[in-house]
Enzyme design. Structure first.
Site, mmCIF file in Angstrom:
data_model
loop_
_atom_site.group_PDB
_atom_site.id
_atom_site.type_symbol
_atom_site.label_atom_id
_atom_site.label_comp_id
_atom_site.label_asym_id
_atom_site.label_seq_id
_atom_site.Cartn_x
_atom_site.Cartn_y
_atom_site.Cartn_z
ATOM 1 N N HIS A 65 -60.361 59.879 59.769
ATOM 2 C CA HIS A 65 -60.805 60.258 61.101
ATOM 3 C C HIS A 65 -62.286 60.573 61.086
ATOM 4 O O HIS A 65 -62.866 60.879 60.039
ATOM 5 C CB HIS A 65 -60.025 61.481 61.612
ATOM 6 C CG HIS A 65 -60.164 62.694 60.757
ATOM 7 N ND1 HIS A 65 -59.433 62.864 59.593
ATOM 8 C CD2 HIS A 65 -60.938 63.793 60.856
ATOM 9 C CE1 HIS A 65 -59.735 64.014 59.045
ATOM 10 N NE2 HIS A 65 -60.669 64.608 59.785
ATOM 11 N N CYS A 202 -62.644 72.308 59.524
ATOM 12 C CA CYS A 202 -63.023 71.155 58.723
ATOM 13 C C CYS A 202 -64.250 70.512 59.366
ATOM 14 O O CYS A 202 -64.604 70.848 60.499
ATOM 15 C CB CYS A 202 -61.871 70.159 58.583
ATOM 16 S SG CYS A 202 -61.464 69.262 60.098
#
Length: 691
Positions: A65, A202
């Site tokens: 991603h 993240c």
């Protein structure tokens, strides 16, 4: 608003044998659907994210991603592999692959949907249904939020409210701070549940952030622990309630970027790990948090976790608990934190001074202050202005270095004594070495102060008044009266040595620096060489400018050499390596040594020695030619500002040719193989030292 996923974005027979091929196959579906505008640009962004941390998860899941300017709208593509694809998960290949694409400025609603998907990936029933899906349309509907078919009707397990896991912002403050005991069926009061607060984050804030939160909540529920999680993700976040933090028995930080307002948790037993540990080792983290609380282990202060990143400071993003690291590792992280914050000042000041010299000549450093004499139509006045701005920027180098070394050790409480100590280092002519010592002293003094038991009534003024006052006084005393003079003497000896570098001595130093820059391509030796060069710019002289030029030239050689090798002998490389070679031209020219890492990872015994020899040749020639550089970065784009620029290019070209020739020779001695190569690493946001 288009659906996040459609049947056209689902491939139940994903024919890919590598994560690169899987990403490309799913990305091509996004391009065909009009969701991605530039296939190669998007894949480069996916590769850059993958280079930060593998995206494989336990349970056979891969979630590549990224955020990308090449994404038209938030999109999800799903592929199911019959053979499995290696995404770096500890338990083996992934058969369920989710490619998540978010625009650079994705809206909150879309990102909330993506975060909800990330949480569902922690549900075994959800993943089991995807493994048995027979048609793309139902699979797309299931991923989009459809119900999971239940094999049988079972009574849901009733969980006492006091042990339920909740997630900020949904959790109300009173839900986490309530201390009233529950009553068991036998009428015996139960003990107050163990309470934990957690933060997950993240780099992209799309998937791992929310998956770690879900995993921690599930583990807490199974262990009878009450947990409140703050997800610092792309969909926004609400801070943990103050009452929840005060009532918490322990803290879990699962992050790969800096935790915002980390000082909130000072004084609490803290487990500090990377975000993937929050996903794969949640039960262990809950148990470790309980154990630390029972042993009375508290955190004196919060330490930063940068994103080296972003560019984040070196070695501070998503690291495990520092107590488990050796002193040498922690020392290197502290020093590189300071260097990374100093680099932008070096870059701005150095380039401005170089431009001033290019316009007005070297005598411009003797020009009067532009506040007293400035003519708008006079080139010399503009050159003097540039020089004086750059020179002013340089006065911050040592204080910023010292301040952020201390910041790396103890977070914000270290900034004031560190910067004050760095300024004193300049006052006593202790230079770069004085800044290093001042930063370490400041961090150590603050650590000592924070270990003192403080009455609760005084805690509010500690970070604002007490710690800055006492630590600055102690550091100032030590710098002025104890360590300052010896360090100033050492700094003078180093400066004299660099100024005296001529002939064979300069060439030997160039060889050593070239070898260090090319050995680990971003590892400890590379960073030591780069820090040595950048530190010299804090007190520039002819020798330190030669060192900076040598280090940058050598750092450009590995990717350029591999790019040349893939061009002249493409048959010795895999198709993926040949594609990486194209990107390596740009990366090498930009002084981003990571462009050679995919080649070194696939064939280290041939690539690394070849790169080291080429780097040594370039370093030696750069020093022999007397090339100088005031900027810490820039590659070929700052060549006009380099002393002896044409000879500098000759040095880089020579090392490039040597590296390419050795790689071709060594690879030609064996039978051609087809190793699986990694994606390129075109991460232009990463700090150049890792270059």
């Amino acid at each position: 608003m288009s659906a996040m996923i459609t049947a056209e974005l689902v491939d139940l027979d994903l024919a890919a044998d590598s994560k690169e091929a899987a990403a490309r196959s799913l990305a091509e579906r996004m391009v065909a659907a009009g969701r991605v505008t530039d296939l190669e640009g998007f894949l480069a962004d996916v590769a850059a994210r993958e280079a930060q941390m593998p995206t494989g998860l336990d349970g056979g899941i891969g979630i590549p991603h990224c955020r990308s300017a090449h994404v038209a709208e938030p999109t999800l593509a799903f592929g199911r592999s019959a053979t499995g694809i290696d995404f770096g998960a500890p338990d083996g290949p992934a058969d369920l692959v989710f490619l998540i694409a978010a625009p650079a400025g994705a809206d909150t609603d879309h990102l909330t949907i993506l975060s909800a998907l990330a949480r569902r990936l922690m549900d075994p029933e959800f993943t089991a249904a995807l493994r048995t899906a027979e048609d793309p349309a139902p699979a797309a509907a299931l991923i989009a939020g459809g119900p999971v078919a239940e094999p049988a009707t079972v009574e849901p397990e009733v969980i006492p409210p006091a042990t339920q896991a909740v997630t900020a912002p949904e959790a109300a403050p009173e839900a986490t701070s309530e201390a009233a005991p529950e009553t068991a069926a036998e009428g015996v009061p139960q003990e107050r549940p163990f309470r934990v607060v957690a933060v997950t984050s993240c780099p992209t804030g799309i998937a791992h952030t929310y998956m770690a939160a879900e995993s921690l909540e599930n583990a807490a529920r199974d262990a009878g622990v009450q947990i409140t999680v703050e997800t610092q993700g792309s969909a926004g976040f609400k801070k943990l309630p103050k009452a929840a933090i005060e009532a918490a028995d322990a803290v879990i930080l699962a992050h790969d970027v800096e935790v915002r307002d980390k000082e909130r948790f000072a004084g609490k037993p803290t487990v500090d790990v990377g975000v993937k540990a929050g996903i794969s080792r949640a039960p262990e983290l809950i148990a470790e948090a309980r154990g630390r609380a029972e042993r009375g282990e508290v955190t004196a202060a919060a330490h930063p976790a940068g994103a080296d990143g972003s560019d984040a400071p070196f070695g501070t993003a998503g690291e495990p608990d520092e107590s488990a690291e050796g002193f040498g590792t922690r020392l290197r992280k502290w020093l590189m934190t300071g260097v990374s914050y100093m680099v932008p000042f070096v870059a701005a000041g150095g380039l401005l001074i170089a431009l001033a010299f290019a316009i007005g000549g070297y005598e411009i450093n003797a020009a009067p202050s532009v506040t007293d004499h400035f003519l708008w139509n006079e080139g010399a006045s503009w050159a003097a202005l540039l020089f004086q701005i750059g020179d002013t920027a340089f006065t911050f180098l040592v204080p910023i270095l010292a301040g952020y070394i201390a910041f790396g050790m103890v977070d914000r409480p270290g900034l004031v004594p560190g910067i004050v100590g760095g300024a004193i280092a300049l006052t006593i002519n202790a230079g770069f070495l004085g800044g290093l010592v001042a930063g370490l002293l400041a961090g150590t003094v603050v650590m000592a102060i924070q270990r003192i038991a403080i009455p609760p009534v005084l805690r509010g003024i500690m970070p604002v008044v007490v710690i800055p006052l006492i630590s600055s006084a102690v550091v100032g005393f030590l710098m002025f009266l104890v360590v300052g003079k010896p360090i100033a003497w050492l700094q003078k000896q180093l400066t004299d040595w660099l100024n005296g570098l001529t002939g064979s001595n300069a060439i030997i130093l160039g060889v050593v620096l070239g070898l260090m820059m090319c050995f680990d391509m971003g590892g400890p030796l590379n960073k030591v060489a780069y820090a040595f060069a950048v530190g010299g710019l804090a007190d520039p002289n002819d020798g330190s400018l030669k060192v900076m030029a040598c280090v940058m030239a050598a750092g450009m050689v590995p990717p350029l050499g591999l790019a040349l090798a893939t061009t002249v002998r493409g048959r010795l490389f895999t198709r993926t390596e040949r594609e990486n070679g194209k990107a390596a031209w740009v990366l090498g020219a930009s002084f981003i040594t990571e462009g050679a890492i995919p080649f070194a990872a696939a064939d280290p015994l041939r690539v690394i020695p070849s790169a080291m020899v080429g780097g040594a040749v370039t370093g030696a020639l750069s020093m022999a030619f007397g090339c100088t550089l005031r900027a810490p970065h820039g590659g070929i784009f700052v060549v006009p500002l380099i002393g002896n620029p044409w000879l500098y290019l000759v040095a880089v070209a020579a090392g490039t040719v040597v590296t390419a020739a050795l790689v071709v020779l060594l690879k030609g001695l064996r039978r051609p193989a087809a190793p699986e190569a990694a994606l390129p690493v075109p991460d232009d946001a990463r700090t150049p030292v890792a270059a």
